[in-house]
Every structure is written in C-alpha cells, then in structure tokens.
Design a protein around this motif. Structure first.
Motif, mmCIF file in Angstrom:
data_model
loop_
_atom_site.group_PDB
_atom_site.id
_atom_site.type_symbol
_atom_site.label_atom_id
_atom_site.label_comp_id
_atom_site.label_asym_id
_atom_site.label_seq_id
_atom_site.Cartn_x
_atom_site.Cartn_y
_atom_site.Cartn_z
ATOM 1 N N ARG A 39 -14.856 1.379 -3.420
ATOM 2 C CA ARG A 39 -13.831 1.273 -2.393
ATOM 3 C C ARG A 39 -14.428 1.314 -1.000
ATOM 4 O O ARG A 39 -13.808 0.866 -0.039
ATOM 5 C CB ARG A 39 -12.764 2.373 -2.579
ATOM 6 N N GLN A 92 -10.761 3.756 6.939
ATOM 7 C CA GLN A 92 -10.086 2.703 6.187
ATOM 8 C C GLN A 92 -9.400 3.239 4.928
ATOM 9 O O GLN A 92 -8.509 2.588 4.379
ATOM 10 C CB GLN A 92 -11.074 1.582 5.819
ATOM 11 N N PHE A 93 -9.794 4.416 4.482
ATOM 12 C CA PHE A 93 -9.096 5.039 3.338
ATOM 13 C C PHE A 93 -7.604 5.181 3.607
ATOM 14 O O PHE A 93 -6.809 5.259 2.682
ATOM 15 C CB PHE A 93 -9.634 6.449 3.070
ATOM 16 N N TYR A 94 -7.262 5.340 4.888
ATOM 17 C CA TYR A 94 -5.864 5.609 5.238
ATOM 18 C C TYR A 94 -5.192 4.421 5.923
ATOM 19 O O TYR A 94 -4.130 4.564 6.499
ATOM 20 C CB TYR A 94 -5.775 6.875 6.097
ATOM 21 N N THR A 95 -5.851 3.262 5.880
ATOM 22 C CA THR A 95 -5.223 2.008 6.258
ATOM 23 C C THR A 95 -4.604 2.016 7.659
ATOM 24 O O THR A 95 -3.418 1.742 7.827
ATOM 25 C CB THR A 95 -4.149 1.635 5.203
ATOM 26 N N PRO A 96 -5.403 2.341 8.656
ATOM 27 C CA PRO A 96 -4.861 2.230 10.013
ATOM 28 C C PRO A 96 -4.561 0.764 10.319
ATOM 29 O O PRO A 96 -5.125 -0.142 9.699
ATOM 30 C CB PRO A 96 -5.997 2.747 10.883
ATOM 31 N N ALA A 97 -3.658 0.574 11.277
ATOM 32 C CA ALA A 97 -3.310 -0.800 11.645
ATOM 33 C C ALA A 97 -4.392 -1.412 12.513
ATOM 34 O O ALA A 97 -4.787 -2.559 12.337
ATOM 35 C CB ALA A 97 -1.970 -0.803 12.382
ATOM 36 N N LYS A 108 -3.308 8.003 9.680
ATOM 37 C CA LYS A 108 -2.241 7.638 8.744
ATOM 38 C C LYS A 108 -2.083 6.117 8.692
ATOM 39 O O LYS A 108 -2.442 5.426 9.642
ATOM 40 C CB LYS A 108 -0.916 8.243 9.202
ATOM 41 N N PRO A 109 -1.507 5.612 7.596
ATOM 42 C CA PRO A 109 -1.292 4.169 7.518
ATOM 43 C C PRO A 109 -0.536 3.660 8.745
ATOM 44 O O PRO A 109 0.440 4.269 9.175
ATOM 45 C CB PRO A 109 -0.447 4.008 6.247
ATOM 46 N N GLY A 110 -1.028 2.561 9.292
ATOM 47 C CA GLY A 110 -0.358 1.958 10.430
ATOM 48 C C GLY A 110 -0.756 2.521 11.784
ATOM 49 O O GLY A 110 -0.311 2.015 12.809
ATOM 50 N N ASP A 111 -1.572 3.555 11.798
ATOM 51 C CA ASP A 111 -1.992 4.164 13.067
ATOM 52 C C ASP A 111 -2.963 3.270 13.825
ATOM 53 O O ASP A 111 -3.622 2.400 13.250
ATOM 54 C CB ASP A 111 -2.704 5.497 12.806
ATOM 55 N N ASP A 153 -3.288 6.716 18.471
ATOM 56 C CA ASP A 153 -2.825 7.860 17.682
ATOM 57 C C ASP A 153 -3.955 8.847 17.417
ATOM 58 O O ASP A 153 -3.746 10.054 17.372
ATOM 59 C CB ASP A 153 -2.247 7.366 16.357
#
Lengths: 353, 353, 353, 353
Positions: free
Chosen positions: C315, C210-215, C188-191, C245
């Motif tokens: 992308r 990277q599709f889900y923009t981990p931190a 998830k984003p930020g993970d 995570d």
C-alpha cells in the motif's frame, strides 16, 4: 405534455407570459407490486425552510424495491418514491439562505432540521423533524421535481464543472457504506476487512474503506447456507486463523450477520449496514471475552461534505458503481432492470432528466 | 505449622540459619463441588521473569464459584484457585527489574508478557503468553504464596501507607467494571446509565462510572422474567421514553442482555461484562437503525495504573465493596459465605494472612 | 580481515574450532567533524534481554549529521552512530523469546523496555530504560554488528521474502513522519495538508499521509525568509483563503514553524516533527480563538506493526525514498553524499553489508 | 418609566388597548471608559429566525471589561454590551420552532446558525453567520431585552423549576472552562492538573474538570514574575518532578502561558483559554520531543446541553461562582464592583430584573 396543457388553455391564459408548469411526471407507489410513472401535481413550497428542486439525475435504491415488495407497509399509497438525486434549485422558501434558484445541489437521503438535539450531535438520521422521510413519509426524488424540507441542511451545493453522475452516489450509498460500514467498523491502515454483501452499499463500503488503506479486503459475495462453512474457512485461512479486523454486514439476513460473528478477530468490529427483518443469534457464549464491538446505524449523511471533497479531488470514483443509464421517462424500465439486478448485472441504475 | 517441620528437622538442617518454608496452605480444586484447604508445595521461580509473592490479602470471585460448579471443565483437578490479591514479593527471577524482595504489590488477574502483539496494543486479556491464566490454567492466589509469571508487567507496586484492602479490588473487579462496563459503555458527563446486575462487578461499574459524572444511574438488580416488563417500563418512563445512554450488562444471562436491548436509547451503548454460557437473541429488526454499539470484553487491566491513582487520591473508595472479612485459614468458611451471597448479603469477602 | 587477525593469533588460539570474530568495522564519532570507519570490538550480550544483530542494511539520518556538526555535545567521543537498519539475529540473551539466531529483524530507532509506565501507555520514546539511545547514548547501527537492548520489544520480525530495503525506512523515518506528522496532525479524508520541509521525514509524512486520503497535499519545500510571503499567499489562495487543515513542520526552524502558524485553518492542526534548537514565536494574539492544536512528539515507533502491514501489502512503497546505494564499507563516502544532500539530490542513502 | 412615556402619548395612542413598550434600559458602551445605563429602543424581530428575549438575569464578563478598557476597538460606539443571561421569550420570528413566547431560556454567548459548514461540525464559534457577536458586533444582554439571531440554535430551553441563577453560568463561563480547558486539556481520571488563573473562567475549568475525576488539581493563582520560579518548583516537587498532565491557561499573558510550558509533563496537554494580546515564546527547543499538545479555542458552546444535564442533576453547582448580586438597574454599581474584583473578592456578579 406541458405544451398540451397550454394548447388547451383559454386565450386569457395564453396571455400570461410565463406559464408555470403545475404538473410533472413521477413514480407513484400504490400497493405492493403496483406502481405507475404518471402525471402528478408539481410540488410547491410549504414551509419557509423548503426548496423545490428540479431533478437532473436520480436512481433506484434497494429500499425502493423493499417498499415495492410490501416490506414497508407504513408507506402510504400514492407516495412518490426515491431518496437520491442531484438537481437544480427551482424555488426556495423565504428562510433558505444557503441556496438560490439555479444552484445545483446534491439531495441527501436524510432530512435534517439542524436544530433538534439529534441534529446538534450529528445524528441526523434521528432528526426529530426529519430523518429518512424522503420517498418514504413524504414524496421523493423519482420525479421531475421534489420538495426538500430544511433545504439549508438537507441539500449540498455542487460547484460548476463537477461530475454530477458521481455525486448521485453521495445522496445515500456512499455515506451509508462509509458511515455505517467503514467509520463504525473503525477501519485502520493495514487492517484486514471483510465485506459481506456485494450490492451497491457493500461496494460503496469497499470504495470508501480505501480511504483508510486496509491491507487486505475480502469479499463474501455469494453466501448461501450451504457455502457458509467454506467462506468461514477461507477467511480464517487467509488471516492465519485470526479472522478479520472489521466485518461489514451489507445484506440484512441472519446468515450473513452470523457469518460476521464467526470471522471476526479478537478486538475486531462488526459493522452492520443491512436492513434486518428478523432477529439474529448473537453467540455471546463465544464472543463475551473477545473484545469486539458490534454497531448498527441508519446513515446520518454527516460525512457528505467530507465525501464530496474526496470525489472532487478524484480520490474515489463512485461513478464506477453505475452500471445502467436511462432517461427519466424510462423509470419503469429502470425498475425492471434493477429488480433483476443479478440477471442484469446491475449495481446502480442512473436516470437522467 | 512450619515450626513443627523445623522442630522435626535433623540437627544438620537446624544449623541452617533461615530454614526456607517449602510448603504452604492453599485452596485446591479437585472436581465440581470438591475443594480442599490443604498443604501444597510452595511455588518456586521457574522463569527468569517470574516472581513469587506472599499473599497478604485475597478474595473469592464469582468465577471461582463457576469453576466449583463445574462450568469450566478445562480447569485441571489439583489447581489452586484465585486470581485476586495483594502481597509481598518473596523472590524474583533474574530478569525482573521493577520489583525486589519485600515490595508490596497488587496482583493483576490478567498476566501480561508485555511483548506480544496483543500486549503491545494494550489488549493484555489476549496476551499470547498470559491473559487470564491465574487460578485457572496455573495455580492462583488463594494460597499463602503464588508464582506470578511476567512479574514486571503483571504486578503493580503499592507505596507505603496505601490502603491494601481497597487495592485488592484492583486485581479484577474494578478494572473489569471500568474497562468492560464504563469505558466500553462510553459513559459521559450528564448521561443516563443503567447497570443490570448488582453483584461485585456491577457495583464496581457503578463506582467507576462516577468518574465520568453521569446524571442518573439506574440499577436493575432483581430482574426475573416476570418482572422484566416492569423494569423496562420503569426505565423508559424515567427517561421520557428515550431509554438510557449506556446499559451495562453485569449478569451473563439472555434475559438480562435482552433487557439491555430494550432500554437502550438511540445512539446508546450496551456494554457487556457478563460471562455468558448461552447465545442471546439480538433484535436487529428493531436495532439496525438505532445507531447503537454493543461491546464485549475480557478485562485487560490496562487501566490499573489509572485506577490506582484514583484510589490513592480517595476519589473512589472500593473498600466499600468488602462486606465480610476472614483469616486466610478460614478459606472454606469464606467460600461458604460467598456461595450464599444473597442470604449472607455478601459482595466481596476479604481473606487476610 | 578477520582472517588476518586469526592468522596472527597464537597457536593456542588456532586450536579453537570455531574462532569467533571479535572485532568489526564501525563508524565511530570522535568530535565535531571527526569520524572514522574503523575496527571496533564486536558487541556482546550484556543483559539477558539483549540481542546482537548482524547488520544487513543501514542508512544515515539527518540526526547523525547533527551529531557530526556538534549540535549534540552529549554524544560521547568513541560512540558508534546509527539508529536505523535491518539485520540478522546473531545471538540472543536468555530472556529473549520473540527472536532466535538467524531471524531477520527491523531495528527500531527507539528502544522500549515494555514494562515502564511510559511503555505501557505506548509512549516508547520516553521509556525509562530506553527511548532514543541507539547510536546516541549507546553504540548504534552503522557497523557490522549492533547490540539491541530489550530485543523482544525493540526489534520487529521480517518474514521470508520481504523487501528489506523498504523496511529500513521503518526503523525511523516512516514512523516519525506518520506518528509525529500524520497522526498528530489528525489527517482525515478530504483534508488539505501542507508539508513544510521536503527532506526524508517530510517525504515520509507525505507518503504516509496518503493512508488517510487527503484531498490536496501542498509542499513548501524551499522556504527562505524572502520567499515566505509568497508561500503563505500561494497556500491561502489555493485554499480559498482558509488555510490548510494540517500543517506538518519537518524542518526545525523558527521561520518554518511560524509559516505553519500563518497557513493553518481555523480548527486545524500544526504537527511539529522538526528538531528545534531555538524557541519560536507563537502568535497567540492571532491564534487564541482559532481552535487549533499544536503538537510535538519524539517518535514512539508504536505504529511500526501497522506500517509493516501496509508495506507488506504494497500500500506504500517507502523504497522510493532511497536515492543512493553503497556498500557498508563505503560508509565515509555515503556520509559525504548525504552531507551534500541538496547537491547530490539525496534523500536516503542505503548501505548494504 | 414606560408609564411616563405612555402618559405623554397623545390620546390617540392611549386608545390602543395594549401599548407595547418601545424602549428599555440598557448598558451602552460609547468609548474606552465611557458607558451609560440608559434608555434605548427595545429590540424588535428583524429576521424570521430571531427571538426577542426579556432578560431575567445577566452578568458581566471579563471581556466586557476589556471592551471598556479599549482593548477591542472594533466595538462600535453605542453598542449594548453583555453576552450572558437567562430570560423569557418575548417574541419569536416566524421560522422559530423550538421556542414560543413565555419559554424560559439560556442565552448562549455564541450565536450559531446551525447550517454553515462550521456549525455542521460543531464549531459554532466560527459560525459564518454568527459566532461571538452578542454584546460585541450586535447589541447584547445587559439590557431589559435582547434580540437573539438564530434563536432555535442559540438559545437553550429551561424547564420549570430549574435554578436560573446557576444557569446564567451556562451562557459562557462554564462551556468556556469546560471546552477550552477541560476537554481540550484531555483531563482523565487520576490525572494531575494545574489551572493557571483563578478568575471566573479558571474556576469554571476547576469545577468542570471534576467531571473527569482528576487525582490532584493545583491552582496557580497569584503568579507574578518574581514568584514564577516558586510556582514551577512547587508544582514540580508535588508531581515528583514530572509536571502536570494538563495545564490550563486562564489568564492570557505571556508569563502565565510560559509557566504552563515549564510545568507540563511529557505527554501532557496545555489548554489555552486566555485571551492573549501579545505573542508568547514557545520553547520548542525544550518541547519538541516531549509529546505534548497545545490547544487554543474560542468556546463553541457545543457542550451546553451536556452541561445543562449535569447542573440539573446537581452534579455541579456553578451557582457557587456568584459572589455578588444586584438589581438590573444597579448595572453601573455592578460594573464598579467587578472592575475591582480583587478588592471586592468578586468572581461573578449577578444582575436580576
């Protein structure tokens, strides 16, 4: 100003080592079209769960303009407006345990008690003891100080070194664009999305939609009735006649919502963010068999911690949304700029203390 | 009848051991109000993926009545109606591998090719080569035989000993009530739900909503304009003023959809099943901040295997929806009964071969 | 080469206007350590749902090396290996409707019939008539031609102008890294995520995460027993002692899986991709109350259309995974390079016809 | 008893109009095998967020027996055990707003502060200020009174007329069976499930699995090593060799967990509830390509409101789990019964004040 007060004080008062400021400057709403940047009593702790926060940075929201126009007659005369900002904890009530004086914090536009049935299911927007009240039902952030109820749940900590300008965008527009637009719109990698409305919240939806790596993002920014046909045709032709997987309505007008109905693909999602004053026509005679979803949502700010992590790790740069900067004392000038956003090419105006 | 034909055949023909029937009886639609139960050519395999199924049991759907009323002018004169039934495989095309002559099958109302982009994501209703075509764009099930395209994907096997009456309900109304109503309505244990409309599909939604153990299920069955206020008030008072978690629209009229808008709780779900001929008014000025979802869906029949397991294990008894039984040859009489469903207290009429 | 064969043909054969090539070059596995790039009969259509594809580009997978090492004794002597590639349709069976001669296609490593119960729920890996069989149970892609069963469901169209090198990565490693690692790992984003293993599939997981923009994404690439303690300590210290995570295991050894158990945060997800030959120790005495999930998965390739869209829209650039390029005829040399991947710094080797 | 104390008080004390009870009876753990039902100081409010609850009904959990056996050496000598019960609010701290003296409440086994990062994501089990502490790290419910920290978030209101016996099951076993077993096991309508372990939590999983209408539920209740083969064979044969969709481990031993590994179907879910003292063998060499999930979880009690609604609406009757009833003063006798649960055929013992 404080100096003046102290100068006029009696010698007895002067002997007090630390004279507490008891007033502050704030933007007060009186009536449609009537506001003032003026001296007001500094807020104090009322409940053990409160915090008083000294504002470092704040901004003006489209909703504040709605209030100023009289669209929200429920706002009382004398109300301090504003529901966005970052600041420093000035004082906390006895039950507050997450924060202490001196901590830097993001102020959430939504107040959450953390213990009602809605808060327990993450639907803070409908908190039985809070929800959106700041700068609306209680005094807000366009001031030197603000009282925040349920501080443990309604403030978020800012670590040293963070970019606080960017974090002002986390008070409202980023979670609003993300929760109401992107999450409700179920954006997935490779999807095509249309964002109808290019104001701050539409742009926040655009920024945060990138978390899920859509293939194509269309913007429908200057939609007027006469141009509507063209917007539909253009989007249809760009999507091989299928329409978009997600249409995010970030305006709040019947025409823009109904545009979303026309450009949505079978199986797609219309995510409404706009604040609507009128009903819209839902063409169920066309949509009943199209397997679509339509969602509405008042931001819950339940994703603020997630969004914070993406900002801290530089995965998004919400600071780009800030187009104008003012001193906090220039509040009236900032309102003037934001009220003429198109002319001034303004997205978000930042006010700094 | 077939015997007669054979009797009249020439001696040469008589020598053929098994004379193939070449005609059958079927319900043919000619024009609004004009239909006939008559001799028709028996269907034959056209594509290698086809099957011809001998109908054992079929039924009449509300949609068939809509066609008869002229609400669907796209239906060609001469079309055999019907999209529900169970039968025996009579013949399969050379590519069919899941079924063979003699197998008992459920006929799905939705034809799925299994290889287009919509089928691959489980959205069979929008299959590029099928979707709802049976008894609509191609000849249907109200006949002694029916040709089913893409048989491997559009038929479901019935094991020996299963209750085939119950399984007729799996062709359409059970997946429709379940997918469009219960799944889209996100029914959860302990929820309160209102089902607006007490026809067969509304009753199917009621039956299948029990899979998720709602706490309370309200029915709003006889809603007319004059009574609308009362229905709203009653539901509101039964839910402590909150409204229901899920409102399932199973009628297809503006008044009933708008009723759903009024009884939905914050955070709730309006799941539309009804076939709408007109647009409705969506009160976004009241709903924009209520965190609700509204969904539309043409049944995908993607849950048929799941539903089959629940019927086989006696967890639901869809047979209870059958109120009247006829011989297949009594098709016209069955239509007459179903056309006067209220007078006849008819939910589903069953026709058996 | 084909010309030589024809030259040797009898006059009778020469009279045939268009002499069809009947043999091709292919990589044949005979026994552990024994393989040959040799002449083989060209595949022909066996079922109406088959296609024969002329290979344009193929590659070698770690699994091919496993077969060569004898880890998969079920592979028959004489088998043509390879389950990845893009090609041109040479011929289709009579039931194939999505493709025609001349179409460019991605070959999926998983064969899907589209009509069994597993395919219907998107679990193609367990297709009752397919699954992973290519280059394993049936002849594969390391050849000039390959027969693909259930072509409509097992091939994906390539539009004109697409970058076909990049698309070879869609046959296996991209969906494998994405489905087994990223989706199952619920990124998830930020993970914060850790990818244990830096081979092609680990790198594919890294790309698609990277599709889900981990931190933050940590890599644990050179884990050996002696270094294990340090990897754990380092990751723990980088995550404030919480762990990650999502931990993606992309090696297939007890040590690397057990490393994942140690670095996973409460509430986190261990997503196994690795092919394991031995059991591992699951420390439930530490993990029973940690609210974690552990998943296993053979790639279903159900996300191939989604991944295709992200590649087409630039992308992600999976082409970056290709480190070496060879002519198809250099198959043995390519194997040699890939067998010494560490020495050669090889990730993916590309073979072009 | 209290009277005696007062009788012995000095005349000065007697003059106080309302003499507050200052001691109570409680079950005190001293060391493995050593416990006492004895006089203890009555708990008092320590924090503004506390409540003191008078116990009406309580019970004994398997975990209490583990503590008594010495399996949890971290439990301090002198600790009052027990983490389940219903009671009446005796007193609340100044910040408590959801409850007032006289309210009937369910005591959750998990204490939730409602304001840490874990509580905000519904993972109360890992609350930074609570989690499972009751009758473990702080004094518990097997007493006449108990202090509950963060009362607003850790207690649930009981309306007048509710069946309080049934609601004792909501403190722990019902949410444990439901969250760790049924929700994590992703039980769906028509699924087959196996519940390994027939203790109270296994039975709670059985009861609550019915919310999702599985087709078949198998119980593996008396599994011992010698019988293991048979259990596997039986379940395999009952599921046509496929195994079960969901296997719920409710024992906490390697043998029972490994049984779950053997009976799980491809695509299935192993949901661990058992408290494990040892590691288990995870057969990844068999499971790596089976698309399964394995989950662990300490109950979060986040579903207590949902479960409450299903009990109130009589959709489940958890009272059926109560096999023995005692007076609160018969605590030692109740322990004796529960310690010999097999002999006594005891599931849950209820103690009433």
């Amino acid at each position: 100003m404080e100096d003046l007060i102290i100068d006029k004080a009696s010698p007895a008062t002067r002997t007090i080592a630390a004279v507490k400021k008891s007033t502050m400057k704030a933007l007060v709403y009186y009536a449609p079209g009537k506001k003032s940047w003026q001296e007001q009593p500094k807020p104090v702790i009322k409940e053990t769960t409160d915090a008083v926060v000294k504002i470092l940075k704040t901004t003006i929201c489209g909703t504040d303009l709605h209030i100023m126009k009289g669209d929200m007659p429920e706002v009382a005369s004398g109300r301090i407006l504003g529901h966005e900002g970052v600041g420093i904890i000035e004082e906390v009530g006895s039950s507050v345990s997450n924060f202490k004086k001196g901590d830097h914090v993001i102020i959430s536009c939504v107040t959450s008690c953390g213990k009602c049935s809605f808060c327990k299911k993450g639907m803070y927007s409908h908190c039985e003891n809070g929800g959106w009240i700041l700068g609306y039902m209680i005094d807000g952030c366009q001031a030197e100080y603000v009282r925040i109820p349920y501080a443990d749940n309604s403030l978020y900590p800012i670590p040293a070194g963070a970019d606080e300008e960017a974090l002002v965008m986390l008070s409202d527009i980023l979670p609003t664009g993300f929760e109401c637009g992107v999450l409700n719109g179920q954006v997935k990698p490779g999807d095509t999305i249309a964002i109808v409305g290019a104001g701050p919240v539409g742009m926040a939806a655009l920024l945060t939609s990138q978390f899920y790596t859509p293939a194509e993002t269309f913007g429908a920014t200057h939609i007027i009735n006469s141009a509507k046909e063209n917007a539909i045709e253009k989007i249809k032709s760009l999507t091989d006649g299928k329409g978009v997987d997600t249409a995010i309505e970030a305006v709040g007008l019947p025409a823009t919502f109904e545009l979303c109905e026309e450009i949505i693909a079978a199986g797609g999602h219309i995510a409404n963010i706009g604040v609507h004053g009128k009903s819209v026509v839902l063409h169920l005679e066309k949509l009943w068999d199209r397997n679509i979803s339509i969602t509405t949502r008042l931001v819950d700010t339940v994703t603020t911690p997630m969004l914070f992590k993406t900002v801290q790790s530089k995965r998004i740069e919400p600071k780009k949304l800030i187009t104008h900067r003012f001193k906090l004392d220039e509040m009236i000038k900032a309102y003037d700029t934001f009220e003429h956003a198109a002319r001034e090419k303004a997205l978000k105006v930042l006010l700094e203390n």
